[in-house]
Scaffold this active site. Structure first.
Site, PDB file in Angstrom:
ATOM      1  N   TYR A  99       0.613  -0.883   0.101  1.00 31.06           N
ATOM      2  CA  TYR A  99       0.011  -0.091   0.358  1.00 31.06           C
ATOM      3  C   TYR A  99       0.691   1.457   0.089  1.00 31.06           C
ATOM      4  CZ  TYR A  99      -3.401   3.375   1.027  1.00 31.06           C
ATOM      5  OH  TYR A  99      -4.065   4.438   1.606  1.00 31.06           O
ATOM      6  N   ASP A 180      -0.672  -7.198   6.283  1.00 28.71           N
ATOM      7  CA  ASP A 180      -1.363  -6.240   5.823  1.00 28.71           C
ATOM      8  C   ASP A 180      -2.784  -7.487   4.718  1.00 28.71           C
ATOM      9  OD1 ASP A 180      -3.163  -4.363   5.368  1.00 28.71           O
ATOM     10  OD2 ASP A 180      -1.640  -2.957   4.838  1.00 28.71           O
ATOM     11  N   LYS A 205     -12.084  -0.291   4.845  1.00 27.66           N
ATOM     12  CA  LYS A 205     -12.330  -1.342   3.828  1.00 27.66           C
ATOM     13  C   LYS A 205     -13.044  -2.302   3.674  1.00 27.66           C
ATOM     14  CE  LYS A 205      -9.179   1.154   2.612  1.00 27.66           C
ATOM     15  NZ  LYS A 205      -7.485   1.191   2.205  1.00 27.66           N
TER      16      LYS A 205
HETATM   17  C1  LIG Z   1      -6.549   1.699   2.879  1.00 27.54           C
HETATM   18  C2  LIG Z   1      -5.209   0.452   3.428  1.00 27.54           C
HETATM   19  C3  LIG Z   1      -4.697   0.897   4.046  1.00 27.54           C
HETATM   20  C4  LIG Z   1      -4.327   2.253   4.978  1.00 27.54           C
HETATM   21  O1  LIG Z   1      -5.615   2.358   5.747  1.00 27.54           O
HETATM   22  P1  LIG Z   1      -5.986   3.139   5.913  1.00 27.54           P
HETATM   23  O2  LIG Z   1      -7.521   2.976   7.181  1.00 27.54           O
HETATM   24  O3  LIG Z   1      -6.631   4.753   4.718  1.00 27.54           O
HETATM   25  O4  LIG Z   1      -4.968   4.381   7.050  1.00 27.54           O
HETATM   26  C5  LIG Z   1      -3.549   0.074   4.503  1.00 27.54           C
HETATM   27  N1  LIG Z   1      -3.170  -1.138   3.709  1.00 27.54           N
HETATM   28  C6  LIG Z   1      -3.548  -1.298   2.489  1.00 27.54           C
HETATM   29  C7  LIG Z   1      -3.725  -2.645   1.735  1.00 27.54           C
HETATM   30  C8  LIG Z   1      -4.823  -0.018   2.303  1.00 27.54           C
HETATM   31  O5  LIG Z   1      -5.562  -0.378   1.118  1.00 27.54           O
END
Ligand SMILES: *Cc1c(COP(=O)(O)O)cnc(C)c1O
Length: 409
Positions: A99, A180, A205
């Protein structure tokens, strides 16, 4: 013990109120009374802990098969807290397609504070082993890495990383394995069961799922790690507010239903795109010949709702995106509504162009984050936009069509 879908809905007993409410209450209180000066209460101050937050933290820990969960105000706050357990001089091996915000946090903040980051293609196990062990290709020897940080489904090209194998390499050299898994969710994989030590989610998400909140979650099994993450949560204070904890808790209850539909729609759209003469490449493992092997080998139960594709010469990707009506032109993913975007100008614009091209994010690559609408409407929307973007029927008909679609959207 109940099964996963039942756990999503009522994995934890509410058991906290005298009213019989089926949902846990939202505790809007920043402070709590002490029974007496000498009696330390369970709850004293909301940054340190809040019952609504604890409910969500226990909920995600249960779903990820961990022992402790932590809720943060965003995914990046969660990642910051996890990375804070390392010290200057520590080296972390990072997947080469992570990301963008994480990439920037690592290289523009933590690197300046003495943590070293080595980027590697985490699907190349020889390169990974070399990077983690510290045995460079030219006989250079460094201390082994302290951690490997990666994503299982990469963004936006949907490459698949093998959490079990990557963790095994990390552990061989005493390094932690940190994933992640925002794009995967516990519905499709529980990485702790595969040997991962720390699971991070941007709950903004899929987990919250309605484009209403930003939130981050961390889950671990190890007590020492849990204490370190708790320290960061409590001392940096990037905690998720009670009302938002409840939004995420509620979102999680419908995760399975949403993700099933999102995957069904994504699969149908990927098949439609793969069959189109106006598309030269579709990045969605569900349409690869290796589909079943990819699922089995990587311990996945599906590929999620995000896909990307490249249009043929003669199709203008910007016109295509600007012509969509059901898909909204926006970044983010995982929510009920379908979103479309141009990574080179939107999600990944911060990445230097050469870096972008190196990992395959071309200027014309389009990413779709598929929602739960009728797949026929989504495909019609794409077909209509393709017609405009390829100049196939720039006539009065199409104007009428788009007015009609706009009315629906
Ligand atoms: C959106 C996202 C983030 C960051 O998250 P936020 O809630 O926007 O701070 C980190 N990793 C991935 C894979 C993401 O899609």
């Amino acid at each position: 013990m109940t099964r996963f879908n039942t756990q999503l809905v009522h994995g934890l007993p509410v058991g906290d109120n005298a009213t019989g409410a089926v949902n846990p209450p939202i505790y809007n209180s920043s402070t709590y009374t002490f029974g007496s000066v000498r009696e330390m209460p369970r709850w004293d101050y909301a940054r340190s802990g809040n019952p609504t937050r604890e409910f969500l933290e226990r909920q995600i820990a249960q779903l990820e098969h961990g022992t402790r969960g932590f809720a943060f105000a965003s995914g990046l706050a969660a990642i910051h807290a996890v990375l804070s357990v390392f010290s200057p001089g520590d080296r972390i091996v990072v997947g080469d397609n992570i990301y963008g915000g994480t990439y920037s946090l690592f290289n523009e903040y933590f690197a300046e504070r003495g943590i070293e980051f080595d980027t590697v293609d985490t699907s190349d196990f020889e390169a990974l082993e070399q990077a983690v062990s510290g045995r460079g290709p030219h006989g250079v020897r460094r201390a082994p890495a302290r951690a490997v940080y990666f994503e299982v489904l990469t963004n936006p090209l949907l490459k698949v990383n093998d959490a079990a194998r990557i963790s095994a390499v990390a552990h061989r050299y005493g390094a932690l394995s940190i994933v992640d898994n925002t794009f995967v969710t516990p519905y499709l994989q529980q990485p702790l069961d595969l040997g991962v030590d720390v699971v991070i989610h941007s709950a903004t998400k899929y987990l919250a799922g309605h484009s209403e909140v930003t939130a981050g979650l961390v889950v671990v099994r190890d007590d020492v790690l849990a204490q370190a993450v708790y320290f960061a949560q409590n001392r940096f204070g990037g905690v998720l507010a009670p009302a938002e904890c409840n939004d995420v808790r509620r979102g999680i209850q419908t995760l399975a239903l949403r993700l099933e539909r999102q995957q069904e729609n994504a699969q149908a759209i990927a098949e439609y795109l793969a069959a189109s003469p106006l598309v030269v490449a579709v990045h969605y493992p569900g349409v690869s010949a290796d589909r079943d092997r990819l699922l089995a080998d990587n311990g996945l139960r599906g590929f999620g709702g995000v896909l990307s594709f490249e249009v043929a010469d003669g199709v203008d990707p910007e016109v295509l995106l600007d012509s969509l009506h059901v898909f909204r032109l926006a970044v983010s993913l995982g929510a009920v509504e379908s979103l479309a975007e141009l990574p080179s100008r939107m999600t990944h614009f911060e990445l230097p162009r050469e870096e972008r091209l190196k990992v395959g994010i071309t200027d014309g690559l389009i990413r779709l984050a598929v929602g739960i609408e009728d797949k026929a409407d989504l495909i019609d929307d794409l077909a209509h936009a393709f017609a405009l973007a390829s100049g196939a029927h720039a006539d009065a008909d199409s104007a009428a069509d788009s007015a009609e679609v706009a009315a629906v959207a």
